[in-house]
Design an enzyme around this catalytic site. Sequence first.
Site, PDB file in Angstrom:
ATOM      1  N   HIS A  55      -9.017   1.289  -3.497  1.00  0.00           N
ATOM      2  CA  HIS A  55     -10.322   1.193  -2.459  1.00  0.00           C
ATOM      3  C   HIS A  55     -11.105   2.318  -2.144  1.00  0.00           C
ATOM      4  CE1 HIS A  55      -7.187   2.075   0.817  1.00  0.00           C
ATOM      5  NE2 HIS A  55      -8.176   2.748   1.224  1.00  0.00           N
ATOM      6  N   ASN A  77      -4.684   1.444  -4.185  1.00  0.00           N
ATOM      7  CA  ASN A  77      -5.247   0.133  -5.066  1.00  0.00           C
ATOM      8  C   ASN A  77      -6.663   0.390  -5.420  1.00  0.00           C
ATOM      9  OD1 ASN A  77      -6.406  -0.042  -2.476  1.00  0.00           O
ATOM     10  ND2 ASN A  77      -5.687  -1.935  -2.010  1.00  0.00           N
TER      11      ASN A  77
HETATM   12  C1  GLP Z   1      -7.801   5.094   4.055  1.00  0.00           C
HETATM   13  C2  GLP Z   1      -9.393   5.306   4.223  1.00  0.00           C
HETATM   14  C3  GLP Z   1      -9.778   5.860   2.855  1.00  0.00           C
HETATM   15  C4  GLP Z   1      -9.005   6.908   2.253  1.00  0.00           C
HETATM   16  C5  GLP Z   1      -7.758   6.091   1.936  1.00  0.00           C
HETATM   17  C6  GLP Z   1      -6.661   7.259   1.274  1.00  0.00           C
HETATM   18  O1  GLP Z   1      -7.522   3.635   3.811  1.00  0.00           O
HETATM   19  N1  GLP Z   1     -10.054   4.450   4.595  1.00  0.00           N
HETATM   20  O2  GLP Z   1     -10.943   6.308   3.274  1.00  0.00           O
HETATM   21  O3  GLP Z   1      -9.628   7.242   1.164  1.00  0.00           O
HETATM   22  O4  GLP Z   1      -7.268   5.936   3.219  1.00  0.00           O
HETATM   23  O5  GLP Z   1      -6.279   8.189   2.199  1.00  0.00           O
HETATM   24  P1  GLP Z   1      -5.173   9.252   1.914  1.00  0.00           P
HETATM   25  O6  GLP Z   1      -5.888  10.383   1.476  1.00  0.00           O
HETATM   26  O7  GLP Z   1      -4.492   9.589   3.290  1.00  0.00           O
HETATM   27  O8  GLP Z   1      -4.365   8.923   0.871  1.00  0.00           O
END
Ligand code: GLP
Length: 240
Positions: free
Chosen positions: A138, A136
Amino acid sequence: MNIIETTNYSTLSEKAAILIFNQIKSNPRLVLGAATGDTPKGTYEQLVNRVKREGLNLSNINTVNLDEYVGLNAIHPQSYWNYMQENLYTPLNLSKDQAFIPDGTAVDLEDECDKYEQRIERIGGIDLQILGIGRNGHIGFNEPFTSFSSRTHIVTLTESTRKANARFFSNIKEVPTRAITMGISTIMKSKSIVLLASGEGKAAAVDKLLSGKVDPAWPATILNEHPNVTLIVDNAAKNR
Ligand code: GLP
């Protein structure tokens, strides 16, 4: 924005690891902002290999993490402290004095947020912040519509983020509902930022980022206003 496009995850990880390695080499006192999640794992692995191979001295670097779940203590298998211990601190032999993560079990969480901001300032601010990206959009745990002027704060995680992160827990009920995260302005103060995006699940968020428009519904789009951002993205995460 500087964009490095790679054909796959392994090359993405290699490029990111080389970039971090070179920055530490040219600034042995680097303050590295670290991220968790699946995406940076390959980068950390390749960084560790490179540091060992070339005997780079890391005794003067500091690392500060983006975020931590509220309620998980350091030894919880899914705490971000534990993640960092496994993926970076232990393999790189970093001491506790060099590695900072917000304490999600602090009795006074607001106070912990203030202290975290002060800690970042005390060590000179972040030189290089590594970021992943949520589906999303973030960054850290700054969910859609988080104020762009936010400092380290407590967030209530959205259902979509809890669902996405449920894969690390035995079921969704175990995923904490809150987290402590650097704010968007904390992240934006970093001197340079490297955003890693891999896989088609990130394509929509990357597309919004690359539209060049800043949209509070997609927090990562604020990076369009930062003067020194490198996006390292694999083909699957890039439509545009
Ligand atoms: C979590 C972390 C983020 C990270 C996101 C995506 O929510 N707080 O910092 O960027 O996950 O994670 P992934 O790399 O496992 O898709």
